[in-house]
Scaffold this active site. Structure first.
Site, PDB file in Angstrom:
ATOM      1  CE1 TYR A 166      38.760  10.324  55.537  1.00 51.26           C
ATOM      2  CE2 TYR A 166      40.555  11.055  54.240  1.00 51.26           C
ATOM      3  CZ  TYR A 166      39.752  11.522  55.275  1.00 51.26           C
ATOM      4  OH  TYR A 166      39.802  12.617  55.808  1.00 51.26           O
ATOM      5  CE  LYS A 170      37.255  13.649  53.918  1.00 53.29           C
ATOM      6  NZ  LYS A 170      36.331  14.637  54.759  1.00 53.29           N
TER       7      LYS A 170
END
Length: 265
Positions: A166, A170
């Site tokens: 994650y 990002k």
């Protein structure tokens, strides 16, 4: 920013990606309430049911993110682009197959490259496609369409070298968006978002309950309401930029989201 007015006297245009999500919904409410733009365009997979309101004109454009380059017209003529696009790995599971190529480069603009950003490791992963590839494609199309300021919702801890998928994704999308070359690029890195979702995410629900209590003691450290993020996104447009790229961490989001911004020059 000259194209944007205040006090309901909006001029210019903006688009919103991810308006169906918690932050996107809060952002749309803020934009409609403030009347900063004459036109707000929602770009998404499906039309949303919106309450009738006077003032700001809201248009909706339905696109196929797998063929986003065919929808370049949706990204033309906007002064500002807001991106709240994001998903979870489980929710993105319906997106299968190999990620398609990024939008073809427009004349005078170089398309962002996934080389060095885990392009192969993420193949077949719907989460990577939505949170990284779709966002990077949209940013390129927006820049080619005349968008000057791109405002991206990222995440606290975003780092392209992180071992956590994650945070790595990002960090990768932040770098890709910066490489597009907007006149201004604002990246917000909120901590855990406090909101009431329509869908039930067990771990997020538990985290919110814990952090909701912690927030009383440390209000800017570990969480932030989506309404505060939305206000900060709008405020970042109204205030003069601090350089071509500005990264707002969670504390700065709280500060900016509480302020009543005045139009910058």
């Amino acid at each position: 920013m000259a194209a944007v007015g205040g006090g309901g006297s909006g001029a210019g245009s903006c688009f919103v990606l991810g308006a169906s999500g918690a932050t996107g919904q809060a952002l749309l409410r803020e934009l409609r309430a403030r009347g900063l733009f004459a036109r707000v365009t929602l770009i998404g997979r499906r039309r949303l049911s919106l309450a009738e309101e006077s003032g700001t004109a809201v248009e909706q454009v339905v696109v196929d993110f797998e063929r986003l380059s065919e929808h370049a017209a949706a990204f033309r003529g906007h002064d500002v682009g807001f991106c709240c696009l994001g998903t979870t790995r489980s929710k993105a599971g319906a997106v299968s197959g190999v990620p398609g190529p990024l939008a073809a480069p427009q004349r005078g603009h170089r398309a962002p490259s996934l080389r060095g950003h885990g392009a192969h490791a993420g193949r077949g992963d719907g989460f990577v496609r939505v949170d990284r590839d779709y966002v990077a494609q949209a940013a390129e199309l927006a820049r080619a369409g005349g968008c000057k300021h791109f405002v991206l919702q990222s995440s606290q801890g975003a780092n392209e070298h992180s071992r956590f998928l994650y945070l790595r994704v990002k960090g990768e999308v932040e770098k890709l968006v910066q490489a597009v070359g907007f006149d201004r690029c604002t990246i917000l890195r909120p901590a855990v978002l406090l909101c009431a979702r329509q869908e039930f995410r067990p771990m997020e629900w538990l985290t919110q309950r814990v952090l909701g209590a912690v927030a009383w003691l440390f209000p800017t450290a570990y969480s932030v309401p989506v309404e505060t993020v939305a206000r900060a996104m709008v405020a970042s447009v109204l205030q003069p930029g601090r350089g071509k790229v500005e990264v707002l961490e969670n504390k700065a989001i709280h500060q900016l989201g509480k302020a009543e911004p005045q139009l910058g020059t």
